[in-house]
Motif scaffolding. Structure first.
Motif, PDB file in Angstrom:
ATOM      1  N   MET A 153       0.835  -1.202   0.000  1.00  0.00           N
ATOM      2  CA  MET A 153       0.000   0.000   0.000  1.00  0.00           C
ATOM      3  C   MET A 153       0.873   1.257   0.000  1.00  0.00           C
ATOM      4  O   MET A 153       0.624   2.208  -0.753  1.00  0.00           O
ATOM      5  N   ARG A 154       1.905   1.267   0.817  1.00  0.00           N
ATOM      6  CA  ARG A 154       2.758   2.444   0.907  1.00  0.00           C
ATOM      7  C   ARG A 154       3.599   2.626  -0.365  1.00  0.00           C
ATOM      8  O   ARG A 154       3.840   3.750  -0.808  1.00  0.00           O
ATOM      9  N   LEU A 155       4.047   1.530  -0.968  1.00  0.00           N
ATOM     10  CA  LEU A 155       4.790   1.629  -2.214  1.00  0.00           C
ATOM     11  C   LEU A 155       3.915   2.219  -3.311  1.00  0.00           C
ATOM     12  O   LEU A 155       4.348   3.099  -4.068  1.00  0.00           O
ATOM     13  N   ALA A 156       2.678   1.749  -3.384  1.00  0.00           N
ATOM     14  CA  ALA A 156       1.751   2.247  -4.405  1.00  0.00           C
ATOM     15  C   ALA A 156       1.461   3.730  -4.224  1.00  0.00           C
ATOM     16  O   ALA A 156       1.233   4.458  -5.196  1.00  0.00           O
ATOM     17  N   ALA A 157       1.476   4.191  -2.970  1.00  0.00           N
ATOM     18  CA  ALA A 157       1.189   5.596  -2.677  1.00  0.00           C
ATOM     19  C   ALA A 157       2.432   6.476  -2.775  1.00  0.00           C
ATOM     20  O   ALA A 157       2.360   7.683  -2.525  1.00  0.00           O
ATOM     21  N   GLY A 158       3.568   5.859  -3.100  1.00  0.00           N
ATOM     22  CA  GLY A 158       4.811   6.622  -3.194  1.00  0.00           C
ATOM     23  C   GLY A 158       5.387   7.000  -1.849  1.00  0.00           C
ATOM     24  O   GLY A 158       6.190   7.938  -1.744  1.00  0.00           O
ATOM     25  N   GLU A 159       4.999   6.269  -0.803  1.00  0.00           N
ATOM     26  CA  GLU A 159       5.484   6.539   0.545  1.00  0.00           C
ATOM     27  C   GLU A 159       6.612   5.581   0.913  1.00  0.00           C
ATOM     28  O   GLU A 159       6.732   4.495   0.341  1.00  0.00           O
ATOM     29  N   GLU A 160       7.421   5.981   1.882  1.00  0.00           N
ATOM     30  CA  GLU A 160       8.470   5.107   2.382  1.00  0.00           C
ATOM     31  C   GLU A 160       7.852   3.937   3.140  1.00  0.00           C
ATOM     32  O   GLU A 160       6.828   4.100   3.818  1.00  0.00           O
ATOM     33  N   PRO A 161       8.440   2.749   3.055  1.00  0.00           N
ATOM     34  CA  PRO A 161       7.920   1.610   3.808  1.00  0.00           C
ATOM     35  C   PRO A 161       7.971   1.872   5.317  1.00  0.00           C
ATOM     36  O   PRO A 161       8.761   2.698   5.795  1.00  0.00           O
ATOM     37  N   GLN A 162       7.123   1.164   6.043  1.00  0.00           N
ATOM     38  CA  GLN A 162       7.086   1.296   7.503  1.00  0.00           C
ATOM     39  C   GLN A 162       8.223   0.468   8.101  1.00  0.00           C
ATOM     40  O   GLN A 162       8.371  -0.709   7.794  1.00  0.00           O
ATOM     41  N   TYR A 163       9.003   1.102   8.951  1.00  0.00           N
ATOM     42  CA  TYR A 163      10.175   0.424   9.504  1.00  0.00           C
ATOM     43  C   TYR A 163      10.411   0.875  10.941  1.00  0.00           C
ATOM     44  O   TYR A 163       9.787   1.834  11.420  1.00  0.00           O
ATOM     45  N   PHE A 164      11.300   0.183  11.630  1.00  0.00           N
ATOM     46  CA  PHE A 164      11.693   0.580  12.978  1.00  0.00           C
ATOM     47  C   PHE A 164      12.718   1.712  12.854  1.00  0.00           C
ATOM     48  O   PHE A 164      13.854   1.488  12.470  1.00  0.00           O
ATOM     49  N   ASP A 165      12.305   2.905  13.175  1.00  0.00           N
ATOM     50  CA  ASP A 165      13.176   4.063  13.009  1.00  0.00           C
ATOM     51  C   ASP A 165      14.161   4.156  14.168  1.00  0.00           C
ATOM     52  O   ASP A 165      13.766   4.305  15.322  1.00  0.00           O
ATOM     53  N   LYS A 166      15.461   4.057  13.847  1.00  0.00           N
ATOM     54  CA  LYS A 166      16.504   4.229  14.862  1.00  0.00           C
ATOM     55  C   LYS A 166      17.310   5.501  14.613  1.00  0.00           C
ATOM     56  O   LYS A 166      18.275   5.773  15.321  1.00  0.00           O
ATOM     57  N   GLU A 167      16.912   6.271  13.606  1.00  0.00           N
ATOM     58  CA  GLU A 167      17.686   7.437  13.196  1.00  0.00           C
ATOM     59  C   GLU A 167      17.410   8.677  14.049  1.00  0.00           C
ATOM     60  O   GLU A 167      18.187   9.626  14.027  1.00  0.00           O
ATOM     61  N   PHE A 168      16.303   8.681  14.803  1.00  0.00           N
ATOM     62  CA  PHE A 168      15.908   9.919  15.463  1.00  0.00           C
ATOM     63  C   PHE A 168      16.960  10.399  16.466  1.00  0.00           C
ATOM     64  O   PHE A 168      17.158  11.603  16.632  1.00  0.00           O
ATOM     65  N   LEU A 169      17.667   9.479  17.125  1.00  0.00           N
ATOM     66  CA  LEU A 169      18.696   9.905  18.073  1.00  0.00           C
ATOM     67  C   LEU A 169      19.895  10.500  17.328  1.00  0.00           C
ATOM     68  O   LEU A 169      20.453  11.513  17.729  1.00  0.00           O
ATOM     69  N   ARG A 170      20.263   9.869  16.239  1.00  0.00           N
ATOM     70  CA  ARG A 170      21.361  10.390  15.417  1.00  0.00           C
ATOM     71  C   ARG A 170      21.020  11.787  14.910  1.00  0.00           C
ATOM     72  O   ARG A 170      21.865  12.696  14.933  1.00  0.00           O
ATOM     73  N   LEU A 171      19.789  11.977  14.457  1.00  0.00           N
ATOM     74  CA  LEU A 171      19.374  13.280  13.934  1.00  0.00           C
ATOM     75  C   LEU A 171      19.371  14.346  15.019  1.00  0.00           C
ATOM     76  O   LEU A 171      19.679  15.515  14.754  1.00  0.00           O
ATOM     77  N   TRP A 172      19.031  13.952  16.256  1.00  0.00           N
ATOM     78  CA  TRP A 172      19.050  14.912  17.362  1.00  0.00           C
ATOM     79  C   TRP A 172      20.469  15.447  17.555  1.00  0.00           C
ATOM     80  O   TRP A 172      20.665  16.666  17.721  1.00  0.00           O
ATOM     81  N   PHE A 173      21.455  14.573  17.537  1.00  0.00           N
ATOM     82  CA  PHE A 173      22.838  15.027  17.692  1.00  0.00           C
ATOM     83  C   PHE A 173      23.265  15.918  16.525  1.00  0.00           C
ATOM     84  O   PHE A 173      23.936  16.929  16.720  1.00  0.00           O
ATOM     85  N   ARG A 174      22.861  15.547  15.337  1.00  0.00           N
ATOM     86  CA  ARG A 174      23.222  16.348  14.175  1.00  0.00           C
ATOM     87  C   ARG A 174      22.658  17.755  14.271  1.00  0.00           C
ATOM     88  O   ARG A 174      23.280  18.727  13.827  1.00  0.00           O
ATOM     89  N   ASP A 175      21.471  17.884  14.886  1.00  0.00           N
ATOM     90  CA  ASP A 175      20.806  19.179  14.992  1.00  0.00           C
ATOM     91  C   ASP A 175      21.284  20.007  16.185  1.00  0.00           C
ATOM     92  O   ASP A 175      21.004  21.211  16.251  1.00  0.00           O
ATOM     93  N   HIS A 176      21.958  19.372  17.158  1.00  0.00           N
ATOM     94  CA  HIS A 176      22.313  20.078  18.393  1.00  0.00           C
ATOM     95  C   HIS A 176      23.813  20.256  18.607  1.00  0.00           C
ATOM     96  O   HIS A 176      24.232  20.807  19.627  1.00  0.00           O
ATOM     97  N   CYS A 177      24.623  19.751  17.683  1.00  0.00           N
ATOM     98  CA  CYS A 177      26.072  19.914  17.816  1.00  0.00           C
ATOM     99  C   CYS A 177      26.715  19.525  16.490  1.00  0.00           C
ATOM    100  O   CYS A 177      26.019  19.171  15.535  1.00  0.00           O
TER     101      CYS A 177
END
Length: 310
Positions: A231-255
Motif C-alpha cells: 500500500m505504501r509503495l503504491a502511494a509513493g510513501e516510504e515503507p514502515q520500519y523501525f526508526d533508529k535514526e531519530f537519536l542520530r538526527l538529534w545530535f546532528r541538529d544540536h552539535c
C-alpha cells in the motif's frame, strides 16, 4: 544497573574494545561481550539499555535457525550479553545481500541505480524501477573490508586484487544467498520483510567456511513491515520500519558530532524510546517475549563467565 557501558575482565586477559563489542581471547576461543554502546559519526553517542542483550540474543536465534546452511562460530552463550566463539581467520569482504532497490548512502543500491548503474553482482536490472521496489531476485553485492574505506568491487576485481579466490567467492555467494532466503522466509512469518543485510565469514582451523560476527540483527539488517509495504509503495510513501535514526538526527541538529570534542548528553526520553524499539524489534523478529536479564548486568556477566568452561 541496567546499562552495560563496557567491561574490563582482567581474569580473561587483554581486552579489545570494538564499537559495540568487548572481545577477549582465552585458550583459543573468543569471548564476545555485546555492550549497550550506540555508535554514530564514528564515535559513541549514547548507551541504550538492553541493546546489547537484544543484539546478542537476536544473533543467537538466527544462528540456531541456519546451522543446516553453514556452521557458525558459536560455541556457547553463557549469558544474555555474551557469546563464546570459535576463533577464525576473517575473510576481508563483507557479504552484502539486497532484496529491494533502496538506500541512501553512496554504496546503496538505489543511489547507484539512480546514477545509471544497472549491473549488480552479475544481475542486470531493467530501466524504470522505483525506489523500494522488490528486485527480480536477491543480489549478492559484496564490498571489501579495508582500514580506510570499504569499496564496492566486481567479483573479478576482488579476485584480481587478492581479496578472495574464485572458488571461495562462489562458496560465500551461494551461502549468503541461502542465508538471506531463509531470513526472508522466517521474517515473513512474523510480519516482516528482510530487505537487505550483511554477513561476515571466516575460515576455521580445518579450512571450513564459518559464519561469524552477527546475523540478521537490527544493526546489520534492514527490516520493513510486511502488511503495509504494498500500500505504501503504491502511494509513493516510504515503507514502515523501525526508526533508529531519530537519536542520530538529534545530535546532528544540536552539535557538530564530527568535530566537537565533547558531545551533549543524549536526552533520556530519546534513549528510553530507542531502548523500547530495540526490544520491540527483538520480539517481532523472534516471535518471543523479551526476558530482561538479571541486574546489575556487569556482576551477572562476571559470575556467568567464571562459572563456564573457558
Amino acid at each position: 544497573m541496567n546499562i552495560l557501558q563496557g567491561t574490563n575482565f582482567t581474569f580473561l586477559g587483554p581486552r579489545i574494545a570494538g564499537k559495540v563489542r568487548d572481545i577477549y581471547e582465552r585458550n583459543g576461543k573468543l569471548v564476545l561481550v555485546t555492550t549497550d554502546r550506540h555508535s554514530s559519526f564514528d564515535r559513541i553517542i549514547a548507551h541504550i539499555p538492553w541493546k546489547g542483550q537484544v543484539l546478542n540474543q537476536v544473533s543467537a536465534w538466527w544462528f540456531d535457525k541456519t546451522t543446516d546452511i553453514v556452521s557458525n562460530h558459536v560455541l556457547a552463550i553463557p549469558d544474555p550479553n555474551v557469546t563464546i566463539a570459535k576463533k577464525c581467520s576473517m575473510l576481508p569482504i563483507e557479504a552484502v545481500v539486497r532484496g529491494y532497490l533502496t538506500g541512501v548512502t553512496d554504496t546503496a543500491a538505489w543511489t547507484r541505480y539512480a546514477a545509471g548503474q544497472r549491473n549488480f553482482g552479475g544481475i542486470v536490472l531493467p530501466n524504470g524501477m522505483r525506489k523500494n521496489q522488490k528486485l527480480p531476485q536477491p543480489i549478492f553485492d559484496p564490498t571489501t573490508k579495508e582500514a580506510q574505506h570499504d569499496r564496492v568491487l566486481s567479483p573479478e576485481q576482488m579476485i584480481a586484487e587478492g581479496f578472495i579466490t574464485q572458488d571461495l567467492f562462489e562458496r560465500v555467494k551461494a551461502t549468503a544467498l541461502a542465508l538471506f532466503t531463509r531470513g526472508q522466509e522466517l521474517a515473513a512469518r512474523n510480519g516482516l520483510i528482510l530487505v537487505d543485510t550483511k554477513y561476515e565469514f571466516g575460515i576455521d582451523a580445518d579450512g571450513a567456511l564459518v559464519l561469524i560476527d552477527e546475523i540478521h540483527t537490527p544493526d546489520s539488517s534492514r527490516y520493513w513491515q510486511l502488511d503495509s509495504y504494498a500500500m505504501r509503495l503504491a502511494a509513493g510513501e516510504e515503507p514502515q520500519y523501525f526508526d533508529k535514526e531519530f537519536l542520530r538526527l538529534w545530535f546532528r541538529d544540536h552539535c557538530d558530532p564530527y568535530q566537537d570534542a565533547t558531545l551533549p548528553p543524549a536526552p533520556p526520553e530519546l534513549v528510553q524510546e530507542l531502548s523500547r524499539r530495540y526490544i520491540a524489534m527483538f520480539e517481532q523478529i523472534t516471535g518471543t517475549e523479551f526476558e530482561y536479564g538479571e541486574t546489575p548486568i556487569l556482576l551477572r556477566i562476571e559470575k556467568n563467565l567464571k562459572a563456564c568452561s573457558l
